[in-house]
Design a protein around this motif. Structure first.
Motif, PDB file in Angstrom:
ATOM      1  N   PRO B  70       0.839  -1.202   0.000  1.00 54.37           N
ATOM      2  CA  PRO B  70       0.000   0.000   0.000  1.00 54.37           C
ATOM      3  C   PRO B  70       0.873   1.251   0.000  1.00 54.37           C
ATOM      4  O   PRO B  70       1.941   1.263   0.611  1.00 54.37           O
ATOM      5  CB  PRO B  70      -0.783  -0.118   1.313  1.00 54.37           C
ATOM      6  N   ASN B  71       0.429   2.286  -0.690  1.00 54.27           N
ATOM      7  CA  ASN B  71       1.201   3.526  -0.679  1.00 54.27           C
ATOM      8  C   ASN B  71       0.416   4.638   0.030  1.00 54.27           C
ATOM      9  O   ASN B  71      -0.757   4.475   0.361  1.00 54.27           O
ATOM     10  CB  ASN B  71       1.610   3.943  -2.099  1.00 54.27           C
ATOM     11  N   THR B  72       1.107   5.727   0.266  1.00 50.50           N
ATOM     12  CA  THR B  72       0.445   6.869   0.913  1.00 50.50           C
ATOM     13  C   THR B  72       0.216   7.981  -0.116  1.00 50.50           C
ATOM     14  O   THR B  72       0.335   9.164   0.198  1.00 50.50           O
ATOM     15  CB  THR B  72       1.275   7.396   2.109  1.00 50.50           C
ATOM     16  N   ALA B  73      -0.079   7.573  -1.339  1.00 47.90           N
ATOM     17  CA  ALA B  73      -0.304   8.543  -2.418  1.00 47.90           C
ATOM     18  C   ALA B  73      -1.375   9.555  -2.010  1.00 47.90           C
ATOM     19  O   ALA B  73      -2.352   9.201  -1.354  1.00 47.90           O
ATOM     20  CB  ALA B  73      -0.737   7.818  -3.674  1.00 47.90           C
ATOM     21  N   GLY B  74      -1.168  10.769  -2.414  1.00 51.54           N
ATOM     22  CA  GLY B  74      -2.143  11.817  -2.107  1.00 51.54           C
ATOM     23  C   GLY B  74      -1.840  12.542  -0.810  1.00 51.54           C
ATOM     24  O   GLY B  74      -2.562  13.449  -0.419  1.00 51.54           O
ATOM     25  N   CYS B  75      -0.757  12.133  -0.112  1.00 49.85           N
ATOM     26  CA  CYS B  75      -0.400  12.789   1.148  1.00 49.85           C
ATOM     27  C   CYS B  75       0.667  13.860   0.912  1.00 49.85           C
ATOM     28  O   CYS B  75       1.646  13.624   0.208  1.00 49.85           O
ATOM     29  CB  CYS B  75       0.124  11.770   2.155  1.00 49.85           C
ATOM     30  N   PHE B  76       0.424  15.006   1.534  1.00 49.67           N
ATOM     31  CA  PHE B  76       1.366  16.121   1.392  1.00 49.67           C
ATOM     32  C   PHE B  76       1.972  16.517   2.739  1.00 49.67           C
ATOM     33  O   PHE B  76       2.683  17.510   2.825  1.00 49.67           O
ATOM     34  CB  PHE B  76       0.671  17.321   0.735  1.00 49.67           C
ATOM     35  N   SER B  77       1.656  15.759   3.784  1.00 51.48           N
ATOM     36  CA  SER B  77       2.248  16.031   5.093  1.00 51.48           C
ATOM     37  C   SER B  77       2.556  14.707   5.776  1.00 51.48           C
ATOM     38  O   SER B  77       1.939  13.675   5.471  1.00 51.48           O
ATOM     39  CB  SER B  77       1.281  16.833   5.965  1.00 51.48           C
ATOM     40  N   ASP B 104       4.071  19.030  -3.873  1.00 55.21           N
ATOM     41  CA  ASP B 104       2.953  19.778  -4.459  1.00 55.21           C
ATOM     42  C   ASP B 104       2.333  18.996  -5.614  1.00 55.21           C
ATOM     43  O   ASP B 104       2.927  18.038  -6.112  1.00 55.21           O
ATOM     44  CB  ASP B 104       3.392  21.180  -4.920  1.00 55.21           C
ATOM     45  N   LYS B 105       1.155  19.465  -6.020  1.00 50.94           N
ATOM     46  CA  LYS B 105       0.394  18.717  -7.024  1.00 50.94           C
ATOM     47  C   LYS B 105       0.938  18.875  -8.439  1.00 50.94           C
ATOM     48  O   LYS B 105       0.562  18.112  -9.328  1.00 50.94           O
ATOM     49  CB  LYS B 105      -1.077  19.150  -6.983  1.00 50.94           C
ATOM     50  N   ASN B 106       1.766  19.859  -8.668  1.00 47.77           N
ATOM     51  CA  ASN B 106       2.279  20.079 -10.018  1.00 47.77           C
ATOM     52  C   ASN B 106       3.514  19.244 -10.327  1.00 47.77           C
ATOM     53  O   ASN B 106       3.557  18.543 -11.331  1.00 47.77           O
ATOM     54  CB  ASN B 106       2.596  21.561 -10.228  1.00 47.77           C
ATOM     55  N   THR B 107       4.492  19.306  -9.452  1.00 48.69           N
ATOM     56  CA  THR B 107       5.733  18.562  -9.729  1.00 48.69           C
ATOM     57  C   THR B 107       5.643  17.114  -9.262  1.00 48.69           C
ATOM     58  O   THR B 107       6.348  16.257  -9.784  1.00 48.69           O
ATOM     59  CB  THR B 107       6.939  19.203  -9.007  1.00 48.69           C
TER      60      THR B 107
END
Lengths: 66, 256
Positions: B70-77, B104-107
């Motif tokens: 499982p990954n933690t995709a979508g986490c930014f913190s 960030d969502k762009n890079t």
């Protein structure tokens, strides 16, 4: 009772346990995790655990990802 | 001999992602064609109101036959990543996690500071952490020191298919490490995977390169062979480069 489930508002006139909510919304109990107000509620508690007004519920599963 | 993660040996050095396929059936077929033993999944909200008979991804990928990562995709913190990791552990009854904290969502580049904070916390909570990171040599070293199970530097940004942009850094990371180094993200085609393996990576993790190709099943096969070829070449140790041409046949007994 107002509850927020996966970011969506739900209203129920009667008390609901987690199991009752899942059944009512056609959500299979397999391959999901339930988190209420950022606390994981283990599956063995779903039949007894009653949702409360303003609860923030997350129903989580595995989806495609890299 | 394969590579070791959390006391288990994986003979296939190819790890594939389960995203972006046409449907679960295609995911399943690509997985089979790739011969991978480990497949990543994302941990997200379920669809409410779906039919109870509607199958989920885990109905197509049997956790008894494959290691689900499982990954933690979508986490930014770090906080979110730890939360998702706890949910994943509950869902899959396993302490293995692919930690991914993005800036960030762009890079879609990793947030180095938050990744380090989350990794420390997860190791402390007993997780076996396979950590997605930049090609920062010092950070890779630090992530190993704090107890991560594998370091997974990017080849290039997620979904770009540009191959390994900074080979010098990846080489240094491999040289310094005592734990598996797995190239994650940015692989575009089979030769990119081979290059990563020839350099001495322990494994390659890719998703879009297979799922976004015109023929995902065939590309899954190509990746399987690419990774094997690269590993063999690494173990065989390549010939020395020469600036001058050297004939392949012996000069002795030439006609003239």
């Amino acid at each position: 009772m107002n509850i927020l489930i996966n970011g969506k508002k739900f209203f129920s006139e009667t008390d609901l346990t987690i199991s009752e909510f899942l059944k009512k919304n056609n959500i299979s109990e397999n391959n999901i995790v339930v988190e209420i107000n950022k606390e994981i509620i283990t599956k063995n508690l779903w039949e007894k655990y009653k949702l409360n007004n303003n609860d923030k519920v997350e129903i989580i599963t595995a989806v495609g990802g890299g | 001999m394969g590579f070791l993660i959390n006391n288990k040996i994986y003979n296939s050095r190819l790890i594939i992602g389960s995203g972006k396929y046409k449907d679960f059936k295609q995911t399943q077929e690509a997985l089979k064609a790739s011969d991978a033993e480990m497949i990543t999944v994302a941990i997200k909200r379920t669809n409410i109101g779906q039919n109870t008979n509607q199958k989920s991804l885990l109905d197509y990928i049997n956790p008894n036959n494959y290691k689900i990562l499982p990954n933690t995709a979508g986490c930014f913190s770090a906080e979110d990543a730890v939360r998702v990791s706890m949910l994943a552990r509950e869902l899959l009854n396993d302490n293995l996690i692919k930690l991914e904290v993005l800036a960030d969502k762009n890079t879609l580049l990793p947030n180095e500071k938050e990744t380090l904070i989350a990794a420390k916390e997860l190791v402390g909570l007993g997780f076996s952490v396979m950590v997605y990171t930049t090609d920062n040599v010092l950070l890779a070293n630090e992530l190993e020191t704090i107890g991560c199970a594998a370091i997974m530097p990017l080849a290039s940004p997620i979904g770009t298919g540009q191959g390994i942009i900074n080979k010098a850094n990846i080489k240094k990371i491999i040289k310094n490490a005592k734990i598996p180094i797995i190239i994650d993200a940015g692989i575009g085609t089979a030769s990119d995977a081979t290059i990563a393996m020839e350099m001495g990576c322990d494994a390659v993790l890719l998703n879009s390169a297979i799922a976004m190709s015109k023929n995902p099943i065939l590309m899954a096969k190509a990746m399987k062979h690419a990774v094997i070829a690269g590993r063999y070449a690494y173990e065989a140790k390549r010939m020395k480069l020469s600036s001058i041409a050297i004939p392949s046949s012996n000069k002795k007994n030439a006609l003239s």
